[in-house]
Design an enzyme around this catalytic site. Structure first.
Site, PDB file in Angstrom:
ATOM      1  N   HIS A  49       0.896  -1.230   0.145  1.00 31.70           N
ATOM      2  CA  HIS A  49       0.058   0.067  -0.101  1.00 31.70           C
ATOM      3  C   HIS A  49       0.877   1.239  -0.014  1.00 31.70           C
ATOM      4  CE1 HIS A  49       0.937   0.278   4.096  1.00 31.70           C
ATOM      5  NE2 HIS A  49       0.222  -1.024   4.468  1.00 31.70           N
TER       6      HIS A  49
HETATM    7  P1  TYD Z   1      -1.122  -2.828   8.127  1.00 34.53           P
HETATM    8  O1  TYD Z   1      -0.656  -1.421   7.961  1.00 34.53           O
HETATM    9  O2  TYD Z   1      -2.258  -3.138   6.841  1.00 34.53           O
HETATM   10  O3  TYD Z   1       0.005  -4.140   7.753  1.00 34.53           O
HETATM   11  P2  TYD Z   1       0.792  -4.360   6.671  1.00 34.53           P
HETATM   12  O4  TYD Z   1       1.088  -2.968   5.720  1.00 34.53           O
HETATM   13  O5  TYD Z   1       2.177  -4.664   7.494  1.00 34.53           O
HETATM   14  O6  TYD Z   1       0.363  -5.322   5.803  1.00 34.53           O
HETATM   15  O7  TYD Z   1      -1.792  -3.281   9.373  1.00 34.53           O
HETATM   16  C1  TYD Z   1      -2.463  -4.471   9.662  1.00 34.53           C
HETATM   17  C2  TYD Z   1      -3.279  -4.194  10.975  1.00 34.53           C
HETATM   18  O8  TYD Z   1      -2.725  -3.485  11.995  1.00 34.53           O
HETATM   19  C3  TYD Z   1      -4.416  -3.445  10.336  1.00 34.53           C
HETATM   20  O9  TYD Z   1      -5.652  -3.971  10.684  1.00 34.53           O
HETATM   21  C4  TYD Z   1      -4.367  -2.010  11.044  1.00 34.53           C
HETATM   22  C5  TYD Z   1      -3.354  -2.440  12.286  1.00 34.53           C
HETATM   23  N1  TYD Z   1      -2.430  -1.295  12.628  1.00 34.53           N
HETATM   24  C6  TYD Z   1      -2.562  -0.498  13.795  1.00 34.53           C
HETATM   25  O10 TYD Z   1      -3.979  -0.637  14.304  1.00 34.53           O
HETATM   26  N2  TYD Z   1      -1.657   0.402  14.231  1.00 34.53           N
HETATM   27  C7  TYD Z   1      -0.600   0.612  13.499  1.00 34.53           C
HETATM   28  O11 TYD Z   1       0.133   1.309  13.950  1.00 34.53           O
HETATM   29  C8  TYD Z   1      -0.319  -0.065  12.467  1.00 34.53           C
HETATM   30  C9  TYD Z   1       0.888  -0.067  11.533  1.00 34.53           C
HETATM   31  C10 TYD Z   1      -1.384  -1.192  11.970  1.00 34.53           C
END
Ligand code: TYD
Length: 133
Positions: A49
């Site tokens: 993303h």
């Molecule tokens: P996401 O950023 O989509 O993970 P990645 O980019 O590594 O695939 O985050 C995964 C989940 O964690 C999503 O449901 C949101 C949550 N999250 C938080 O609540 N706080 C945060 O600081 C981060 C990075 C993620």
């Protein structure tokens, strides 16, 4: 150069090495959040993303992984495998993390609090966003 590898201070010592990061000094932003990615099963990909505002700095505290950065026109892969340097990722770039080694630990320092509205989740939407800038 889409993102930037930044070398961190390293105090080498027979008792063990030490590195550190100061906001607005070693990295060009104020740290509002720290998170880490760990226990990644083999072959998994994280973070496909882009962020509109969030800047980040990624360090492989343990093990290794690759960060693929894409500005909509070109892609670059950065391999992180030492804890004395990291990757500065400015806002507005598509980024993916992959090839995690067993027991790798990715530390991410972020310039913003978590805000799902800052995410662009679809690659086509990212390309439109870049074209409209
Ligand atoms: P996401 O950023 O989509 O993970 P990645 O980019 O590594 O695939 O985050 C995964 C989940 O964690 C999503 O449901 C949101 C949550 N999250 C938080 O609540 N706080 C945060 O600081 C981060 C990075 C993620």
């Amino acid at each position: 150069m889409l993102a930037k590898i930044i070398n961190l201070p390293k105090f080498e010592d027979p008792r063990g090495n030490l590195s550190f990061i100061e906001e607005n000094n070693h990295i060009p932003f104020k740290i509002e959040r720290t998170y880490w990615i760990y226990d990644v099963p083999g072959g998994e990909v994280r973070g496909g993303h882009a962020f509109k505002k969030q800047q980040e700095f990624i360090v492989a505290l343990s093990g290794s992984f690759d960060v693929v950065i894409d500005n909509g026109k070109e892609k670059q892969t950065y391999s992180l495998n030492r804890s004395y340097y990291g990757l500065y990722v400015p806002a507005g770039l598509w980024r993916q993390m992959q090839n995690f080694s067993t027991n790798s630990l990715a530390l991410v320092l972020s310039s913003t609090h978590y805000n799902s509205n800052d995410y662009i989740y679809e690659y086509q939407q990212f390309l439109k966003y870049k074209a409209a800038l």
